[in-house]
Design an enzyme around this catalytic site. Structure first.
Site, mmCIF file in Angstrom:
data_model
loop_
_atom_site.group_PDB
_atom_site.id
_atom_site.type_symbol
_atom_site.label_atom_id
_atom_site.label_comp_id
_atom_site.label_asym_id
_atom_site.label_seq_id
_atom_site.Cartn_x
_atom_site.Cartn_y
_atom_site.Cartn_z
ATOM 1 N N GLU A 145 39.995 34.505 73.472
ATOM 2 C CA GLU A 145 39.456 33.956 72.226
ATOM 3 C C GLU A 145 40.552 33.342 71.353
ATOM 4 O O GLU A 145 40.596 33.567 70.152
ATOM 5 C CB GLU A 145 38.707 35.046 71.437
ATOM 6 C CG GLU A 145 37.508 35.594 72.188
ATOM 7 C CD GLU A 145 36.656 36.547 71.367
ATOM 8 O OE1 GLU A 145 35.429 36.465 71.501
ATOM 9 O OE2 GLU A 145 37.214 37.360 70.601
ATOM 10 N N ASP A 197 30.134 41.684 76.204
ATOM 11 C CA ASP A 197 30.661 41.946 74.866
ATOM 12 C C ASP A 197 29.774 42.874 74.042
ATOM 13 O O ASP A 197 29.119 42.413 73.120
ATOM 14 C CB ASP A 197 30.836 40.614 74.129
ATOM 15 C CG ASP A 197 31.729 40.751 72.914
ATOM 16 O OD1 ASP A 197 32.297 41.836 72.727
ATOM 17 O OD2 ASP A 197 31.850 39.760 72.165
ATOM 18 N N GLU A 236 28.120 45.393 65.717
ATOM 19 C CA GLU A 236 28.168 43.934 65.649
ATOM 20 C C GLU A 236 26.922 43.281 66.233
ATOM 21 O O GLU A 236 26.399 42.318 65.675
ATOM 22 C CB GLU A 236 29.424 43.446 66.406
ATOM 23 C CG GLU A 236 29.472 41.944 66.595
ATOM 24 C CD GLU A 236 30.687 41.491 67.394
ATOM 25 O OE1 GLU A 236 31.507 42.345 67.772
ATOM 26 O OE2 GLU A 236 30.802 40.271 67.625
HETATM 27 O O1 GCW Z 1 32.885 41.061 70.205
HETATM 28 C C1 GCW Z 1 33.838 40.092 70.037
HETATM 29 C C2 GCW Z 1 33.847 39.887 68.582
HETATM 30 C C3 GCW Z 1 35.175 39.447 68.022
HETATM 31 C C4 GCW Z 1 36.247 40.383 68.561
HETATM 32 C C5 GCW Z 1 36.252 40.306 70.063
HETATM 33 C C6 GCW Z 1 37.247 41.263 70.703
HETATM 34 C C7 GCW Z 1 38.236 41.152 67.483
HETATM 35 O O2 GCW Z 1 32.845 38.957 68.234
HETATM 36 O O3 GCW Z 1 35.080 39.503 66.636
HETATM 37 O O4 GCW Z 1 37.513 40.095 68.018
HETATM 38 O O5 GCW Z 1 34.995 40.672 70.566
HETATM 39 O O6 GCW Z 1 36.824 42.302 71.162
HETATM 40 O O7 GCW Z 1 38.425 40.958 70.752
#
Ligand code: GCW
Length: 718
Positions: A309, A383, A411
């Site tokens: 990311e 995720d 989240e």
């Molecule tokens: O779930 C995703 C999230 C990001 C997060 C990423 C991760 C910290 O949307 O906000 O970043 O995973 O786990 O690195």
């Protein structure tokens, strides 16, 4: 810890004589450590519990244990036990085996309990009734003291206590995604609890209470800053702030860790590269580690998110993740530190199936990591979705210790206001069978390291803690923090038992409360799966903030950012084909698992659309079609929240007015949002499937374009 208003009032039920206990206004700050006087009817023993306290030693950790026992028994029993040196009737004794022997308590064998385990045993010595808390170390005694208090809070009889408990994992860590400006990524409980601005000078009482709460459930590490890390967190002023927190946490044996940004040597070190094989870069990290250990002698080490990311990482220099991890490992090794290196890698270039990437990147590196590296793997391959099959790396990295990463903050589960107890999610993942060494090679055993004799073991939870008075944005979210601690202690725990304990301590041990509330909690996660992403769907949430449904979004720059990519819904059917005809992600699992997931008839229905693209009219086990079943799940989810509302409404006699009202209102929000999820999803998928609603199902309240037009620019946590 508690400075709340002590306004007592009789609950309605007590006035009506139903026997429910007297409730007092509470704000949730006390968590499960409320130490309320137990109502006589709920006491299973009335004998004096703790008149005196005999503590062998006076380290800061034992002082913390003593203070906690005095606070707890003082509040529950009316008088704090006095501290003495002799073992009289009603004594609580905290001792190592050697000390217990000199106190005349006999020979105690704690060889199987390690450093952190403890024994709690009710004994009768002559005419004296004694409660012994024994451990091989001071932290074991502190853990035992907390467990003793917790059992009393749950109304269990002290007279028959006989508990032996030792953690199965070494690293039991909260990861805070807290930024230096005090915002919290994916945080829904106010600001960061770390007031970076006033640290290191001001060390408010909340830091101690945070440490107490964690120690009470065995958590022994905290990563203070976000994995999307700022390089400044490794500069001298911020090291001093971290050191101040480490000082507060030390008596509770909670180690501080920091997230490390891979390019810090360039950003704050003035180097031209962050190449992990460059001697200057290696020297910079070694010097940085030395600097940190001078300030924090028991610093735990670094957590790293690299090449994911947009975060920098070793691949930017054509090096592997092992090169990156091992370079950092070398820097902390002289000090006994470790590296928690995340396998959540997700970069451009693997659009075909994002779920494959971690395995594809890490599997070839098995055996290449230094001895003080542990690879931290999310529970599922995408995720933190409401439901995911277990991550294919578990069971496939026998030469590498793997640490479980769960998300405690919600989240993708409705944020703070949805009541979703995560115990069943943790349990479901940990009980999944990898078949690494044949049947019964569960994810729990992989994480415990017993299958491959791993030297490092651990579990990380993305914290749901913030500056809110109740810590977690809602009382019921405290259960997820509590459950995480329990599963990190024992990955083979029972989610139901944990819910029972938590509900008893957080509200009342009255079985008329605990039974229905535990049932409600246990059903809550399935409800969320049903109204959000049933049948193995994933990632249908709103863009960026992940609030609410947005299954129609399909125009974002990268394919794997779009909900349409995950659901793959078209006129023919729905679901992501991960069989050999599709991305073949099923082949990442060992053959018995792969064979199950490769065949729609053998795939558990809860994972169906995760692995298979199914025709809308295809018949499932029930005889009903995919489309009809999908609609039934959405309806079931909404109905389940209705059941939760009714359960909670009947709990008014047992709960103080403030916490009762909060949970009731949040359930109302959840019900509205569950309905919104159901309606928006059915409106969208119905527009694709062109199938009529099954009989009895009602049309969505609004047309699809109404849902598509909703925007939430100020949703929290983003
Ligand atoms: O779930 C995703 C999230 C990001 C997060 C990423 C991760 C910290 O949307 O906000 O970043 O995973 O786990 O690195």
């Amino acid at each position: 810890m508690i400075t709340r208003a002590r306004i007592f009032f009789l609950s309605v039920a007590a006035l009506l004589g139903t026997g429910a206990t007297v409730a007092q206004a509470e704000d949730g700050y006390d968590l499960w450590l409320r130490y309320q006087p137990l109502a006589p009817a709920l006491r299973t023993d009335t004998a004096a519990r703790a008149t005196t306290l005999v503590v062998a030693g006076d380290s800061p950790t034992l002082q913390a244990a003593t203070a906690e026992l005095r606070r707890g028994f003082g509040a529950m029993d009316g008088a704090a036990p006095t501290i003495t040196a002799t073992v009289g009737d009603g004594a609580i004794v905290l001792a190592t085996p050697a000390r217990a022997a000199t106190l005349g308590l006999g020979t105690i064998d704690l060889a199987d309990l390690g450093q952190d385990g403890f024994l709690i045993k009710a004994m009768t010595i002559g005419s004296r009734r004694v409660t012994l808390v024994a451990a091989n170390s001071d932290i074991g005694l502190l853990y035992g003291a907390f467990r003793l208090l917790e059992t009393v809070e749950q109304g269990l009889p002290m007279a028959s206590l006989d508990i032996r408990s030792a953690p199965k994992l070494q690293l039991r860590v909260l990861d805070h995604w807290d930024n230096l400006d005090r915002t919290v990524e994916r945080g829904y409980a106010g600001q960061s609890i770390w007031d970076w601005w006033t640290l290191p000078d001001w060390k408010g009482p909340r830091y101690t209470d945070y440490a107490r709460a964690n120690a009470s459930i065995g958590i022994n590490g905290a990563v203070l800053n976000n994995v999307n890390a700022k390089p400044e967190s490794l500069t001298a002023p911020y090291i001093a702030k971290a050191a101040a927190l480490a000082d507060v946490f030390r008596p509770y044996c909670i180690k501080v860790y920091l997230s490390a940004r891979f390019t810090a040597p360039m950003e704050i070190g003035g180097l031209k590269t962050a190449d992990p094989l460059d001697p200057q870069v290696r020297a910079w990290w070694a010097a940085k580690a030395n600097e940190i250990y001078r300030a924090i002698p028991d610093f735990g080490g670094f957590l790293v998110k690299a090449n994911s990311e947009g975060q920098p990482g070793p691949q930017d220099y054509n090096r592997t993740h092992a090169d990156g991890a091992n370079m950092l490992a070398a820097a902390v090794r002289p000090h006994g530190g470790i590296i928690m290196y995340r396998a959540f890698v997700y970069e451009k270039g693997q659009a075909e199936d994002r779920a494959r990437q971690a395995y594809d990147d890490f599997k070839p590196l098995d055996g290449q990591f230094a001895a003080n590296v542990i690879v931290q793997v999310k529970n599922g391959a995408i995720d933190f979705q409401p439901r995911e099959p277990f991550h294919p790396l578990f069971g496939r990295m026998p030469k590498t210790p793997l640490m479980m990463e769960f998300q405690i903050t919600k989240e993708y589960l409705g944020f703070a206001t949805h009541l979703v107890y995560l115990g069943p999610l943790f349990e479901e993942t940990l009980a999944s069978d990898t078949y690494e060494q044949g049947r019964g090679s569960t994810v729990a055993k992989v994480v415990e390291g017993t299958l491959d004799h791993q030297r490092l073991t651990g579990m990380a939870g993305i914290a749901n803690i913030g500056s809110d008075r109740n810590w977690t944005g809602a009382t019921f979210n405290q259960a997820n923090w509590y459950a995480f601690g329990r599963f990190a202690w024992d990955p083979q725990s029972s989610a139901r038992t944990i819910a029972d304990e938590w509900a008893a301590m957080t509200f009342t041990p009255d079985p008329r409360f605990v039974r229905p509330v535990t049932d409600m909690m246990m059903a809550s996660r399935e409800a969320a799966v049903d109204y959000m992403t049933p049948l193995g769907l994933a990632h249908q949430m709103g863009t960026g903030h992940h609030y609410g449904p947005a299954p129609w979004v399909g125009t974002l720059a990268r394919p794997e950012w779009n909900p349409t990519y995950y659901a793959q819904a078209n006129a023919d059917g729905i679901g992501f084909d991960r069989t050999a005809r599709g991305s073949n992600a099923v082949a990442q699992y060992l053959p018995p698992v792969a064979a199950m997931f490769a065949d729609p008839a053998k795939t558990p229905e809860r994972y169906l659309l995760w692995f298979h693209h199914m025709p809308w009219p295809a018949r499932l086990a029930s005889g009903d079609t995919v489309w009809n079943t999908l609609v039934h799940h959405y309806d079931r989810g909404v109905a389940a929240v209705g059941d939760m509302q009714r359960t909670w409404a009947a709990m008014a006699p047992y709960v103080d007015a403030d916490r009762f009202a909060e949970a009731r209102t949040f359930l109302d929000i959840q019900h509205n949002e569950a309905k919104w999820w159901r309606d928006a999803s059915i409106a969208y998928f119905g527009s694709i499937s062109r199938q009529p609603l099954p009989s009895g199902a009602v049309q969505p309240d609004h047309p699809l374009d109404y849902y598509e037009a909703l925007t939430f620019p100020f949703a929290p946590g983003h």
